[in-house]
Design a protein around this motif. Structure first.
Motif, PDB file in Angstrom:
ATOM      1  N   ARG A  57     -17.062  16.257 -36.711  1.00  0.00           N
ATOM      2  CA  ARG A  57     -18.346  15.819 -36.158  1.00  0.00           C
ATOM      3  C   ARG A  57     -18.264  16.080 -34.660  1.00  0.00           C
ATOM      4  O   ARG A  57     -17.271  15.738 -34.018  1.00  0.00           O
ATOM      5  N   SER A  58     -19.303  16.699 -34.104  1.00  0.00           N
ATOM      6  CA  SER A  58     -19.191  17.155 -32.717  1.00  0.00           C
ATOM      7  C   SER A  58     -20.447  16.831 -31.924  1.00  0.00           C
ATOM      8  O   SER A  58     -21.556  16.759 -32.474  1.00  0.00           O
ATOM      9  N   SER A  59     -20.266  16.629 -30.631  1.00  0.00           N
ATOM     10  CA  SER A  59     -21.381  16.388 -29.716  1.00  0.00           C
ATOM     11  C   SER A  59     -21.048  17.022 -28.369  1.00  0.00           C
ATOM     12  O   SER A  59     -19.905  17.399 -28.107  1.00  0.00           O
ATOM     13  N   ARG A  60     -22.046  17.139 -27.521  1.00  0.00           N
ATOM     14  CA  ARG A  60     -21.825  17.734 -26.201  1.00  0.00           C
ATOM     15  C   ARG A  60     -21.111  16.772 -25.251  1.00  0.00           C
ATOM     16  O   ARG A  60     -21.247  15.554 -25.353  1.00  0.00           O
ATOM     17  N   ASP A  61     -20.363  17.345 -24.331  1.00  0.00           N
ATOM     18  CA  ASP A  61     -19.813  16.614 -23.190  1.00  0.00           C
ATOM     19  C   ASP A  61     -19.992  17.516 -21.974  1.00  0.00           C
ATOM     20  O   ASP A  61     -19.805  18.731 -22.065  1.00  0.00           O
ATOM     21  N   GLU A  62     -20.362  16.950 -20.859  1.00  0.00           N
ATOM     22  CA  GLU A  62     -20.697  17.767 -19.690  1.00  0.00           C
ATOM     23  C   GLU A  62     -19.510  18.551 -19.146  1.00  0.00           C
ATOM     24  O   GLU A  62     -19.624  19.731 -18.815  1.00  0.00           O
ATOM     25  N   ARG A  63     -18.316  17.942 -19.093  1.00  0.00           N
ATOM     26  CA  ARG A  63     -17.236  18.548 -18.317  1.00  0.00           C
ATOM     27  C   ARG A  63     -15.920  18.711 -19.064  1.00  0.00           C
ATOM     28  O   ARG A  63     -14.974  19.237 -18.501  1.00  0.00           O
ATOM     29  N   HIS A  64     -15.825  18.265 -20.308  1.00  0.00           N
ATOM     30  CA  HIS A  64     -14.526  18.258 -20.952  1.00  0.00           C
ATOM     31  C   HIS A  64     -14.581  18.777 -22.392  1.00  0.00           C
ATOM     32  O   HIS A  64     -15.620  18.714 -23.051  1.00  0.00           O
ATOM     33  N   LEU A  65     -13.440  19.288 -22.841  1.00  0.00           N
ATOM     34  CA  LEU A  65     -13.189  19.526 -24.261  1.00  0.00           C
ATOM     35  C   LEU A  65     -12.359  18.335 -24.735  1.00  0.00           C
ATOM     36  O   LEU A  65     -11.221  18.154 -24.301  1.00  0.00           O
ATOM     37  N   ILE A  66     -12.942  17.534 -25.606  1.00  0.00           N
ATOM     38  CA  ILE A  66     -12.281  16.312 -26.070  1.00  0.00           C
ATOM     39  C   ILE A  66     -12.124  16.401 -27.581  1.00  0.00           C
ATOM     40  O   ILE A  66     -13.111  16.579 -28.305  1.00  0.00           O
ATOM     41  N   ILE A  67     -10.891  16.294 -28.062  1.00  0.00           N
ATOM     42  CA  ILE A  67     -10.618  16.405 -29.493  1.00  0.00           C
ATOM     43  C   ILE A  67      -9.839  15.188 -29.955  1.00  0.00           C
ATOM     44  O   ILE A  67      -8.846  14.796 -29.333  1.00  0.00           O
ATOM     45  N   THR A  68     -10.315  14.595 -31.048  1.00  0.00           N
ATOM     46  CA  THR A  68      -9.553  13.544 -31.730  1.00  0.00           C
ATOM     47  C   THR A  68      -9.306  14.018 -33.151  1.00  0.00           C
ATOM     48  O   THR A  68     -10.195  14.573 -33.795  1.00  0.00           O
ATOM     49  N   SER A  69      -8.091  13.819 -33.628  1.00  0.00           N
ATOM     50  CA  SER A  69      -7.741  14.273 -34.974  1.00  0.00           C
ATOM     51  C   SER A  69      -6.536  13.502 -35.473  1.00  0.00           C
ATOM     52  O   SER A  69      -5.916  12.729 -34.726  1.00  0.00           O
ATOM     53  N   THR A  70      -6.201  13.746 -36.729  1.00  0.00           N
ATOM     54  CA  THR A  70      -5.018  13.094 -37.303  1.00  0.00           C
ATOM     55  C   THR A  70      -3.736  13.622 -36.680  1.00  0.00           C
ATOM     56  O   THR A  70      -2.675  13.010 -36.808  1.00  0.00           O
ATOM     57  N   LEU A  71      -3.819  14.777 -35.991  1.00  0.00           N
ATOM     58  CA  LEU A  71      -2.647  15.361 -35.337  1.00  0.00           C
ATOM     59  C   LEU A  71      -2.467  14.870 -33.910  1.00  0.00           C
ATOM     60  O   LEU A  71      -1.498  15.220 -33.241  1.00  0.00           O
ATOM     61  N   GLY A  72      -3.431  14.092 -33.432  1.00  0.00           N
ATOM     62  CA  GLY A  72      -3.366  13.600 -32.066  1.00  0.00           C
ATOM     63  C   GLY A  72      -4.683  13.790 -31.344  1.00  0.00           C
ATOM     64  O   GLY A  72      -5.669  14.257 -31.929  1.00  0.00           O
ATOM     65  N   ASP A  73      -4.725  13.443 -30.075  1.00  0.00           N
ATOM     66  CA  ASP A  73      -5.934  13.544 -29.262  1.00  0.00           C
ATOM     67  C   ASP A  73      -5.624  14.320 -27.983  1.00  0.00           C
ATOM     68  O   ASP A  73      -4.483  14.355 -27.524  1.00  0.00           O
ATOM     69  N   ILE A  74      -6.675  14.921 -27.422  1.00  0.00           N
ATOM     70  CA  ILE A  74      -6.502  15.623 -26.146  1.00  0.00           C
ATOM     71  C   ILE A  74      -7.825  15.657 -25.411  1.00  0.00           C
ATOM     72  O   ILE A  74      -8.905  15.663 -26.026  1.00  0.00           O
ATOM     73  N   GLU A  75      -7.772  15.671 -24.100  1.00  0.00           N
ATOM     74  CA  GLU A  75      -8.945  15.830 -23.244  1.00  0.00           C
ATOM     75  C   GLU A  75      -8.597  16.854 -22.175  1.00  0.00           C
ATOM     76  O   GLU A  75      -7.624  16.688 -21.444  1.00  0.00           O
ATOM     77  N   ILE A  76      -9.382  17.945 -22.108  1.00  0.00           N
ATOM     78  CA  ILE A  76      -9.116  19.040 -21.172  1.00  0.00           C
ATOM     79  C   ILE A  76     -10.373  19.288 -20.347  1.00  0.00           C
ATOM     80  O   ILE A  76     -11.476  19.374 -20.892  1.00  0.00           O
ATOM     81  N   GLU A  77     -10.229  19.431 -19.067  1.00  0.00           N
ATOM     82  CA  GLU A  77     -11.358  19.777 -18.208  1.00  0.00           C
ATOM     83  C   GLU A  77     -11.849  21.178 -18.563  1.00  0.00           C
ATOM     84  O   GLU A  77     -11.057  22.096 -18.790  1.00  0.00           O
ATOM     85  N   MET A  78     -13.185  21.335 -18.630  1.00  0.00           N
ATOM     86  CA  MET A  78     -13.765  22.644 -18.943  1.00  0.00           C
ATOM     87  C   MET A  78     -13.743  23.536 -17.700  1.00  0.00           C
ATOM     88  O   MET A  78     -14.756  23.780 -17.047  1.00  0.00           O
ATOM     89  N   GLY A  79     -12.576  24.040 -17.403  1.00  0.00           N
ATOM     90  CA  GLY A  79     -12.388  24.980 -16.306  1.00  0.00           C
ATOM     91  C   GLY A  79     -11.417  26.055 -16.738  1.00  0.00           C
ATOM     92  O   GLY A  79     -10.616  25.862 -17.661  1.00  0.00           O
ATOM     93  N   LYS A  80     -11.442  27.203 -16.070  1.00  0.00           N
ATOM     94  CA  LYS A  80     -10.600  28.323 -16.487  1.00  0.00           C
ATOM     95  C   LYS A  80      -9.121  27.969 -16.489  1.00  0.00           C
ATOM     96  O   LYS A  80      -8.411  28.200 -17.469  1.00  0.00           O
TER      97      LYS A  80
END
Length: 648
Positions: A57-80
């Protein structure tokens, strides 16, 4: 950022299956050597999406790639730099970061949140789980930012994202983007051509993980030594099998699948394995695969299966079988598990009717919306929407069709209106684009992407729907197609499944013979505006139509069209038709030209569809969604109010 009335983010639900190579293993990379040696034939592969997959299930976020899953979670800034750093690491989320980097670079998207709440696809079992996740990320960006990318474009995004990581997959792995259907892929140097296959029967396959070790790197290394130019007899055997022999096998497999010959597919798998062993095993000891051949040679399996072969790069990785039926597949899985300790996964190639083209008649003048239509085509009337974008009715209709898997849109137009339509879909030049707010710059790109799917079909005189559709007959060909009456628009109530998709899936369940229309419950007072239907409920939500009447009077409706105590149903403007409709349309068109009473454009179409009820059968799909009409001022006002509302 799109939100609901309660402030929650707008969400999309996405499912992507894994991928199994049925035929043509190794010919994908071999075909790429044509860049160096033009005598190497193109590679030919047949893949299919698995029953298992990744749910998110996915939604927009202004500045980050945010993933939650059974393998763990991560938040990454949307920059090169942040995305590239994660993509090049050994993180389990490196694939997602690589795809996000590509989507940001090429499509200018912002961030997204992905909740990978369920995964049924086994990891590291040769079912392309990493490629599936890459496709899932690309699709989330595509749907949330309304990029209108084709599946081929999603494949490219997923592939470019994955090769940023330490993985070195091929484009075949990304074929899971096509979903749970068989697809033929041809690899000609850098060129990839894909063709969806249409099974004429249900094929019950079983994939088994042999739970043994195999050295894929050694297999690929040994076989690649034969390229690009063969130096020995064994090299020539490799070229022969991965070239002409494999091409002939794949050609036969396509015919067998589309003929629905289940036993023949099993026999062909057995033959393909024998030829694979003869030509490739001598150059790679890893392909001796003792456990694979022990299982394949077990005569006890003949009571449940028509044949089988190895999977993917082969070796002692996975095995696949064509079962004699669903019950036999269950028995086969139990035997393999009990005797060999094999982990089994079901794979179904389902009989389906593919709907790839949609027809939208837009040549009419729209006299009921006068005087507005004196200056603007009815199909360009605006719909201010909840995300603060005013989309024309036509764009909403096209996006509805695309949401159901349609790839090509045929617009039936008056030739004099062509410049107007082309102007709408033409890309803006950079100066014009820069004048728009940022969210509308993205919308401009999406509109131009839609235009790439559009074909213009000319109706010289506006003499009714029968003539309009006959103008499109050669473009449509013999395949089933979607007809959208462009002044009917829809809002689904099923997350991730549009109203048009619901109708297509209902049509698929009936096979290609019967026609299908979406239906909805209507009040007796509104029947005078629409096409009413009645019939017998075959099962929940599926009506066998036995009567169809355009704009009935109340008395006629109460006497002939009432369902149950006081229920009435109408067609919602989404039809799935087949080529059998054209003889009926010709007959109606000829009667109209001879001065029959069928002078109203829509009445011509409905007369033809009435004849289809008895000739081929007609099914009504009760759609879970909201139906709106834009062809009358008061109905258009209701549609505007409905689409402007934020959901919540």
């Amino acid at each position: 950022m799109p939100t609901t009335a309660s402030g929650r983010r707008e969400e999309v639900d996405v499912f992507v299956p894994g991928r199994v190579c049925l035929f043509g293993e190794h010919s994908d990379w071999a075909g790429c050597y044509r860049r160096i040696n033009s005598k190497v034939p193109p590679g030919n592969v047949i893949i299919s999406g698995t029953n298992q997959g990744i749910f998110a299930r996915s939604s927009r976020d202004e500045r980050h790639l945010i993933i939650t899953s059974t393998l763990g979670d991560i938040e990454i800034e949307m920059g090169k730099d942040p995305l590239k750093k994660v993509a090049e690491s050994d993180s389990v989320f490196s694939y997602a970061a690589g795809v996000a980097y590509y989507m940001m670079e090429f499509y200018g998207v912002g961030g997204i949140r992905i909740d990978n709440y369920k995964t049924t696809l086994p990891v590291k079992k040769g079912l392309s789980s990493s490629a599936a996740f890459c496709v899932l990320v690309a699709r989330c960006f595509n749907e949330l930012y309304k990029l209108n990318l084709t599946k081929r474009a999603e494949i490219e995004a997923a592939y470019q994202g994955e090769i940023m990581t330490m993985s070195r997959c091929g484009r075949m792995d990304q074929g899971c983007a096509y979903g749970q259907v068989p697809v033929k892929m041809v690899f000609d140097g850098e060129l990839l051509v894909t063709t969806g296959l249409v099974p004429a029967a249900d094929f019950h396959l079983l994939i088994g993980d042999l739970r043994r070790q195999k050295d894929t790197v050694k297999i690929l290394s040994d076989l690649n030594r034969a390229y690009p130019f063969p130096q020995s007899a064994s090299d020539r055997d490799v070229h022969a099998f991965l070239g002409p022999i494999n091409a002939e096998i794949v050609t036969r497999a396509v015919k067998i699948i589309e003929a629905g010959d289940v036993p023949a597919l099993g026999r062909l798998m057995t033959e393909a394995q024998r030829l694979f062993d003869e030509h490739l095993m001598p150059v790679c000891t890893e392909l001796e695969s003792v456990r694979l051949h022990e299982v394949l040679s077990d005569r006890s399996l003949e009571q449940w299966t028509y044949g089988g072969k190895g999977v993917g790069s082969q070796g002692d990785g996975c095995v696949q079988f064509v079962a004699k039926g669903a019950d036999e597949r269950v028995a086969l899985a139990k035997y393999l598990t009990d005797k060999y300790g094999v982990d089994c996964f079901e794979l179904d190639l389902k009989r389906t009717a593919v709907v790839k083209k949609a027809l939208i008649p837009v040549a009419a003048d729209g006299v009921r919306m006068f005087p507005a239509t004196k200056l603007i085509k009815k199909c360009f009337l605006p719909l201010p929407m909840a995300d603060d974008v005013a989309r024309p009715v036509l764009q909403v209709a096209i996006e509805e069709a695309i949401s159901a898997g349609v790839e090509d849109i045929g617009l039936i137009i008056n030739p004099s209106d062509e410049p107007t339509f082309r102007s709408f879909f033409d890309p803006l030049d950079p100066a014009e684009l820069a004048k728009l707010p940022k969210h509308l710059q993205g919308e401009a790109v999406r509109v131009a992407q839609l235009g790439k799917r559009v074909e213009y079909i000319y109706q010289q005189e506006q003499v009714g729907y029968a003539d309009a559709m006959l103008c499109a007959e050669s473009w449509l060909g013999s395949d089933p197609f979607m007809l959208l009456l462009g002044d009917h628009i829809h809002k689904t109530k099923v997350p991730g499944k549009s109203c048009a998709r619901q109708v297509v899936e209902c049509f698929d369940m009936q096979g290609a013979g019967k026609c299908c229309t979406g239906i909805y419950k209507e009040t007796v007072d509104n029947l005078e505006y629409f096409t009413a239907v009645s019939g017998i409920w075959e099962k929940a939500g599926v009506l066998t139509v036995n009567a169809l009447k355009d704009k009935p009077t109340r008395d006629h409706a109460r006497q002939y069209l009432k369902m149950g105590a006081a229920d009435f149903y109408c067609a919602n403007g989404i039809y799935i038709l087949n080529s059998d409709v054209f003889p009926a349309l010709r007959e109606i068109s000829e009667l109209s030209s001879e001065g029959s009473k069928l002078t109203d454009g829509l009445s011509q179409l409905m007369a033809a569809l009435e004849s289809m009820v008895s000739k081929t059968g007609f099914v009504g799909c009760l759609v879970e969604g909201e139906h709106n009409f834009t062809g009358l001022p008061h109905k258009y006002a209701q549609a505007v109010a409905s689409f402007a509302l934020k959901e919540g």
